[in-house]
Design a protein around this motif. Sequence first.
Motif, short mmCIF file in Angstrom:
data_model
loop_
_atom_site.label_atom_id
_atom_site.label_comp_id
_atom_site.label_asym_id
_atom_site.label_seq_id
_atom_site.Cartn_x
_atom_site.Cartn_y
_atom_site.Cartn_z
N SER A 100 7.85 4.22 -8.73
CA SER A 100 9.00 3.57 -9.34
C SER A 100 10.22 4.46 -9.16
O SER A 100 10.11 5.61 -8.75
CB SER A 100 8.75 3.30 -10.83
OG SER A 100 8.53 4.51 -11.51
N GLY A 101 11.38 3.89 -9.45
CA GLY A 101 12.62 4.64 -9.38
C GLY A 101 12.93 5.16 -7.99
O GLY A 101 12.67 4.50 -6.99
N ARG A 102 13.50 6.34 -7.97
CA ARG A 102 13.91 6.96 -6.70
C ARG A 102 12.73 7.17 -5.77
O ARG A 102 12.84 7.01 -4.55
CB ARG A 102 14.60 8.30 -7.01
CG ARG A 102 14.82 9.23 -5.85
CD ARG A 102 16.13 8.97 -5.17
NE ARG A 102 16.29 9.81 -4.00
CZ ARG A 102 17.08 10.85 -3.93
NH1 ARG A 102 17.78 11.21 -4.99
NH2 ARG A 102 17.17 11.55 -2.83
N GLU A 103 11.57 7.48 -6.34
CA GLU A 103 10.36 7.68 -5.53
C GLU A 103 9.99 6.39 -4.79
O GLU A 103 9.55 6.43 -3.65
CB GLU A 103 9.21 8.13 -6.44
CG GLU A 103 8.00 8.63 -5.69
CD GLU A 103 6.94 9.13 -6.65
OE1 GLU A 103 5.91 8.45 -6.78
OE2 GLU A 103 7.16 10.20 -7.25
N ILE A 151 13.75 -3.07 -3.47
CA ILE A 151 14.78 -2.09 -3.85
C ILE A 151 15.72 -2.62 -4.93
O ILE A 151 16.65 -1.93 -5.33
CB ILE A 151 15.58 -1.60 -2.62
CG1 ILE A 151 16.34 -2.74 -1.95
CG2 ILE A 151 14.65 -0.89 -1.64
CD1 ILE A 151 17.26 -2.28 -0.82
N THR A 152 15.45 -3.84 -5.40
CA THR A 152 16.26 -4.39 -6.49
C THR A 152 16.17 -3.46 -7.70
O THR A 152 15.09 -3.02 -8.08
CB THR A 152 15.78 -5.81 -6.85
OG1 THR A 152 15.98 -6.65 -5.71
CG2 THR A 152 16.53 -6.38 -8.05
N VAL A 169 10.04 3.18 0.35
CA VAL A 169 10.48 2.05 1.19
C VAL A 169 11.10 2.59 2.47
O VAL A 169 10.81 2.10 3.57
CB VAL A 169 11.49 1.15 0.43
CG1 VAL A 169 12.17 0.17 1.38
CG2 VAL A 169 10.80 0.40 -0.69
N LEU A 170 11.95 3.58 2.35
CA LEU A 170 12.61 4.16 3.52
C LEU A 170 11.59 4.78 4.47
O LEU A 170 11.65 4.58 5.69
CB LEU A 170 13.65 5.20 3.10
CG LEU A 170 14.75 4.70 2.16
CD1 LEU A 170 15.71 5.83 1.81
CD2 LEU A 170 15.48 3.51 2.74
N GLN A 171 10.64 5.52 3.92
CA GLN A 171 9.60 6.13 4.75
C GLN A 171 8.73 5.06 5.40
O GLN A 171 8.32 5.19 6.55
CB GLN A 171 8.74 7.09 3.92
CG GLN A 171 7.79 7.91 4.77
CD GLN A 171 8.52 8.80 5.77
OE1 GLN A 171 9.39 9.59 5.41
NE2 GLN A 171 8.17 8.68 7.05
N PHE A 172 8.47 3.98 4.68
CA PHE A 172 7.71 2.87 5.26
C PHE A 172 8.41 2.34 6.51
O PHE A 172 7.77 2.10 7.54
CB PHE A 172 7.53 1.74 4.24
CG PHE A 172 7.03 0.47 4.87
CD1 PHE A 172 5.69 0.31 5.16
CD2 PHE A 172 7.91 -0.55 5.19
CE1 PHE A 172 5.22 -0.84 5.77
CE2 PHE A 172 7.46 -1.71 5.80
CZ PHE A 172 6.11 -1.85 6.09
N ARG A 221 0.84 -1.22 0.00
CA ARG A 221 0.00 0.00 0.00
C ARG A 221 0.87 1.25 0.00
O ARG A 221 0.57 2.23 -0.69
CB ARG A 221 -0.93 0.02 1.22
CG ARG A 221 -2.23 -0.72 1.02
CD ARG A 221 -3.23 -0.43 2.14
NE ARG A 221 -2.79 -0.90 3.44
CZ ARG A 221 -2.94 -2.15 3.88
NH1 ARG A 221 -3.50 -3.06 3.14
NH2 ARG A 221 -2.52 -2.48 5.09
N SER A 222 1.94 1.23 0.76
CA SER A 222 2.83 2.40 0.84
C SER A 222 3.53 2.68 -0.48
O SER A 222 3.79 3.83 -0.82
CB SER A 222 3.89 2.18 1.93
OG SER A 222 3.31 2.08 3.20
#
Length: 175
Positions: free
Chosen positions: A81-84, A132-133, A89-92, A75-76
Amino acid sequence: MLESADGASQARQRILQATFKVLSRHGYSKFNLSDVAAQAGISRPTLYKSFSSKEDLLAAFSQFELELVREELARSLGDRSGRERLEAVLQFLVDFYGSYQMRGLIEIEPAVVLTQMGKALPALSELIAGEITGQVDDPVAVAAALVRIAVCHYLVPGGDEHLLLTQLRVAAGVR
């Protein structure tokens, strides 16, 4: 037959949700199936139809929690895609470890929590690595670092989500 299977599935879901509440309240050492049954609003025999033992229930609960994490991460991320996507993922990780409701168990039963986390870290790292692959040079190593950094902030809370996000960005190679 379908209604019966659906009813069993709903009962199982209620039992797993009740397990979360009982563990949050009592911890693992005082965890018992009678409390789970009462919290779920069912009898112990009904609970035993879904789970044959305390160990069986706790193993299923671990899988249940991992599935909830997968769903929340999906959901997060949405269709980013890409940097966004990497930033999401980091914010999650920041949001998840900042809001996880079983944090109180650390103070009640630190050894048990550390054992459980030791079992969960590989699965969480694998989940993050998959997301993050293509975004980082070594997704397995970066995912392991991200999860471990987030877990450190979870175990020793300081209300420093901005610092956590900064550290995660550094570990991921995001400037």
